[in-house]
Design an enzyme around this catalytic site. Structure first.
Site, PDB file in Angstrom:
ATOM      1  N   ASP A   1       0.840  -1.191   0.000  1.00 33.05           N
ATOM      2  CA  ASP A   1       0.000   0.000   0.000  1.00 33.05           C
ATOM      3  C   ASP A   1       0.884   1.253   0.000  1.00 33.05           C
ATOM      4  O   ASP A   1       2.073   1.198   0.304  1.00 33.05           O
ATOM      5  CB  ASP A   1      -0.891  -0.026   1.243  1.00 33.05           C
ATOM      6  CG  ASP A   1      -2.181   0.754   1.057  1.00 33.05           C
ATOM      7  OD1 ASP A   1      -2.265   1.549   0.102  1.00 33.05           O
ATOM      8  OD2 ASP A   1      -3.109   0.565   1.872  1.00 33.05           O
TER       9      ASP A   1
ATOM     10  N   ASP B   1      -7.975   4.591  -3.462  1.00 29.96           N
ATOM     11  CA  ASP B   1      -9.018   4.856  -2.469  1.00 29.96           C
ATOM     12  C   ASP B   1     -10.110   5.727  -3.085  1.00 29.96           C
ATOM     13  O   ASP B   1     -10.154   6.956  -2.879  1.00 29.96           O
ATOM     14  CB  ASP B   1      -8.411   5.536  -1.245  1.00 29.96           C
ATOM     15  CG  ASP B   1      -7.394   4.652  -0.546  1.00 29.96           C
ATOM     16  OD1 ASP B   1      -7.375   3.445  -0.814  1.00 29.96           O
ATOM     17  OD2 ASP B   1      -6.612   5.175   0.271  1.00 29.96           O
TER      18      ASP B   1
ATOM     19  N   GLU C   1       2.933   5.151  -3.892  1.00 29.77           N
ATOM     20  CA  GLU C   1       3.186   6.279  -4.807  1.00 29.77           C
ATOM     21  C   GLU C   1       4.576   6.916  -4.566  1.00 29.77           C
ATOM     22  O   GLU C   1       5.206   7.285  -5.563  1.00 29.77           O
ATOM     23  CB  GLU C   1       2.087   7.345  -4.637  1.00 29.77           C
ATOM     24  CG  GLU C   1       0.713   6.888  -5.034  1.00 29.77           C
ATOM     25  CD  GLU C   1       0.018   6.093  -3.924  1.00 29.77           C
ATOM     26  OE1 GLU C   1      -0.942   5.371  -4.223  1.00 29.77           O
ATOM     27  OE2 GLU C   1       0.459   6.189  -2.760  1.00 29.77           O
TER      28      GLU C   1
END
Length: 675
Positions: free
Chosen positions: A382, A452, A385
């Protein structure tokens, strides 16, 4: 011709004044083009992997030069402008020059087709490539973006990584070429009606790769040949993945798994989400809520279920690993201000995945705390980025350079660290989940998911386009949070319908995965005081998200969909094997299979799943029918009604809540849809 030329191995080199250019063969019918004003080119190949050198055909005269590799020819005219052609002489694209250089085309604007402008006092430059625009040209790919268009023409994009935005700077043009901007730095690309413009804000080189083939599928195959292809997909992962934010304890997780078994619902994977650890950066179980992981994993395996655990790249100053990682330079640096990247239940900083030492350190902790003692071999990468509270890219610095220069490469490095560690540990069927990707990520065994996102029908529509453009960009393994991540209320009739429609779509995605932060929330735990707009929130208070959480009628539909996915497993695996061998993704726009059907280039809400199934999702609340375009060249069978239709026509198709329109070009597949 101005400038001088010389041949080096499989390349033609050209210099004029301070500008150096190299055009080299890079795969069949393909070139890599680099331009710099430095003494030499950057030694980094970024996404491009080593391929066999091919000998080019070169012709140089006073009017310029041509370099040919199979069916692709690059030409430079006497003024230094580049253009690319098929061997037939058909123009693919050309640089756009608006200068005084050509007396027959005198334009005093002084815009150059390629331009490198050094930032004052720095080694880095703003690098720009300007290309001509062509009437009717369409572009597809560029990774995953939350936009309403599949065709990117007319759009401008930031080349950067953000939550739900995965920048992969590769596009396929309907003019018959693929183009990859091989630069991981911050920038932009504009597909305007008056030009196409690629910009790297802080770099030393212009670096791109171009190919031509007869079909878009062949172009994507050629691209994955030089950037890597997805590994062989493990069959055990081809079923249903259960996930939510979040299972708080070992007992809760096992009770959910047992309930699936009791109800006769096959489950491939169940997921432990974030904050199962003592501190961010500890990368281990909190023994309070997870007292016996070994027994838990053994019980799950006895039920035929694999366990995936969430791994965040964030490291809190209170973590047992922070001091050692900081001392070794394993954390992302801030050039200005406080060394905090992200505000989320603390003030953590991300580990620097571009540092090989940091990758090895993190993998050693994962191996020590998950793999070796418990046999956990799936990881949810997760925040890759990485996500910043403020995306001030000019303030963050990695082992390889400023985030402005190299930042988009972070998800590749993070995936690489886990993939290589797992392979070295004897795991041959690597599969992990990641929230971000750049070019080449696919070869490291990651499933990209779309971030998300909000729980509404508008967002469902966007995911269909995001997933298809990600597929064109080489990401064969892709998924989404079924139902969306934020705002879904399990007691709402509207959300329940959305969840069903999203799930029906998810059955025909490479990975079928249910996830979300659901309402109504549990009672607050009292362990964290929630403070509005502070990054402090109670991660304990999340509602149910299992198939039986959305009403009895919908439960029956959802269970049938999981059983359908089980019957489709051999078909899914055939499509996944094709992606491994050829790079052609299992989920793809219609034009990849039917490029000669001009209408397929404009269909943005249907897609092929494998070679023989056409899927038409329902994207509007209350809709019980929709129009479906059936590509020409085949006959099509409605898999539920068994009606047969000739291709090349648009039909109205019923879509009761129980299913979405699916058509097969192989009538035998309809038997799989009869429950």
């Amino acid at each position: 011709m101005k400038g001088i030329t010389w041949k080096e191995r499989n390349a033609l080199c050209w210099r004029y004044d301070t500008e150096l250019m190299r055009i080299e063969t890079y795969g069949q019918n393909s070139f890599r083009v680099r331009i710099t004003k430095e003494p030499d080119f950057s030694p980094r190949d970024w996404a491009l992997i080593e391929v066999a050198e091919l000998e080019p055909e070169i012709e140089v005269n006073e009017k310029g030069f041509t370099v040919t590799n199979g069916n692709l020819t690059a030409k430079m005219d006497e003024f230094g402008a580049l253009s690319f052609y098929k061997a037939s002489g058909e123009l693919l694209f050309a640089e756009q020059w608006q200068t005084r250089d050509d007396p027959a085309n005198h334009i005093p604007l002084m815009y150059y087709g390629h331009e490198i402008r050094r930032h004052l006092g720095e080694r880095l430059s703003k690098c720009t490539l300007r290309l001509e625009a062509y009437e009717g040209e369409k572009f597809f790919g560029l990774g995953q973006h939350q936009i309403s268009q599949l065709d990117l023409k007319g759009c401008r994009f930031e080349l950067a990584q953000r939550n739900s935005q995965a920048t992969i700077p590769f596009v396929v043009s309907n003019r018959g070429y693929g183009f990859f901007w091989n630069n991981p730095g911050y920038g932009s690309v504009t597909f305007a009606n008056n030009m196409t413009e690629w910009i790297a804000e802080a770099s030393t080189d212009i670096d791109y790769w171009v190919t031509t083939e007869e079909t878009p599928a062949q172009i994507v195959s050629r691209y994955t040949e030089v950037t890597g292809r997805a590994p062989k997909f493990p069959e055990w992962a081809a079923g249903f993945w259960q996930c939510k934010l979040r299972y708080k304890t070992q007992d809760e997780l096992l009770s959910v798994a047992r309930e699936y078994v009791k109800r006769g619902i096959p489950l491939s994977v169940i997921v432990i989400d974030f904050f199962h650890w003592p501190q961010q950066g500890d990368w281990k179980f909190d023994k309070k809520n997870w007292p016996d992981p070994k027994a838990m994993v053994e019980k799950l395996h006895s039920m035929g279920i694999e366990l995936m655990v969430s791994v965040w790249p964030t490291v809190e100053p209170r973590s047992e690993n922070y001091a050692e990682m900081k001392a070794n330079g394993y954390l992302i640096q801030s050039d200005r201000g406080v060394r905090t990247n992200y505000i989320c239940l603390g003030s953590p900083v991300h580990y620097d995945a571009m540092n090989p030492g940091a990758r090895a350190f993190v993998w050693d902790r994962i191996k020590e705390n998950y793999l070796d003692p418990y046999g956990i071999r799936m990881f949810w990468l997760d925040e890759t980025e990485p996500e910043y509270t403020f995306y001030d890219f000019d303030n963050y610095r990695h082992y390889l350079g400023s985030s402005m220069e190299v930042g988009n490469y972070y998800p590749v490095a993070a995936a690489q660290g886990f993939y290589e560690g797992m392979i070295q540990s004897g795991i041959k069927d690597v599969i992990n989940l990641t929230r971000c990707a750049w070019a080449g990520c696919q070869k490291y065994g990651v499933v990209l998911w779309s971030g998300d996102i909000q729980s509404n029908f508008k967002m469902l529509k966007l995911q269909i386009k995001a997933g298809l453009n990600a597929a064109v960009s080489g990401m064969a393994w892709w998924t989404t949070d079924i139902g969306g991540f934020y705002g879904g209320d399990t007691q709402s009739a509207s959300f329940r319908e959305l969840l069903v429609r999203w799930f029906e779509y998810g059955v025909f995605c490479p990975v079928l995965r249910l996830h979300g932060h659901r309402k109504p929330l549990d009672a607050p735990s009292g362990e964290v005081e929630e403070v509005a707009d502070s990054g402090l929130f109670d991660v304990e208070s999340c509602g149910p998200n299992e198939l039986w959480s959305f009403g009895e009628e919908n439960y029956g539909i959802l269970k049938n969909m999981v059983l359908l996915r089980e019957r489709l497993r051999p078909y899914v695996m055939t499509a996944m094997d094709q992606a491994h061998k050829t790079g052609i993704p299992p989920m793809r726009p219609l034009f990849m299979d039917f490029s000669e059907d001009i209408f397929c280039w404009s269909v943005e809400d249907e897609y092929m799943f494998g070679d023989d199934l056409l899927v038409a999702p329902i994207m509007d609340e209350g809709a019980r029918s929709r129009t479906v375009y059936l590509p020409s060249g085949r006959s099509w069978v409605n898999v539920y009604t068994k009606e047969r239709f000739d291709g090349g026509q648009t039909i109205e198709c019923a879509a009761p809540l129980e299913y979405i329109p699916v058509f097969a070009s192989d009538a035998k597949l309809t038997e799989l849809f009869q429950s």
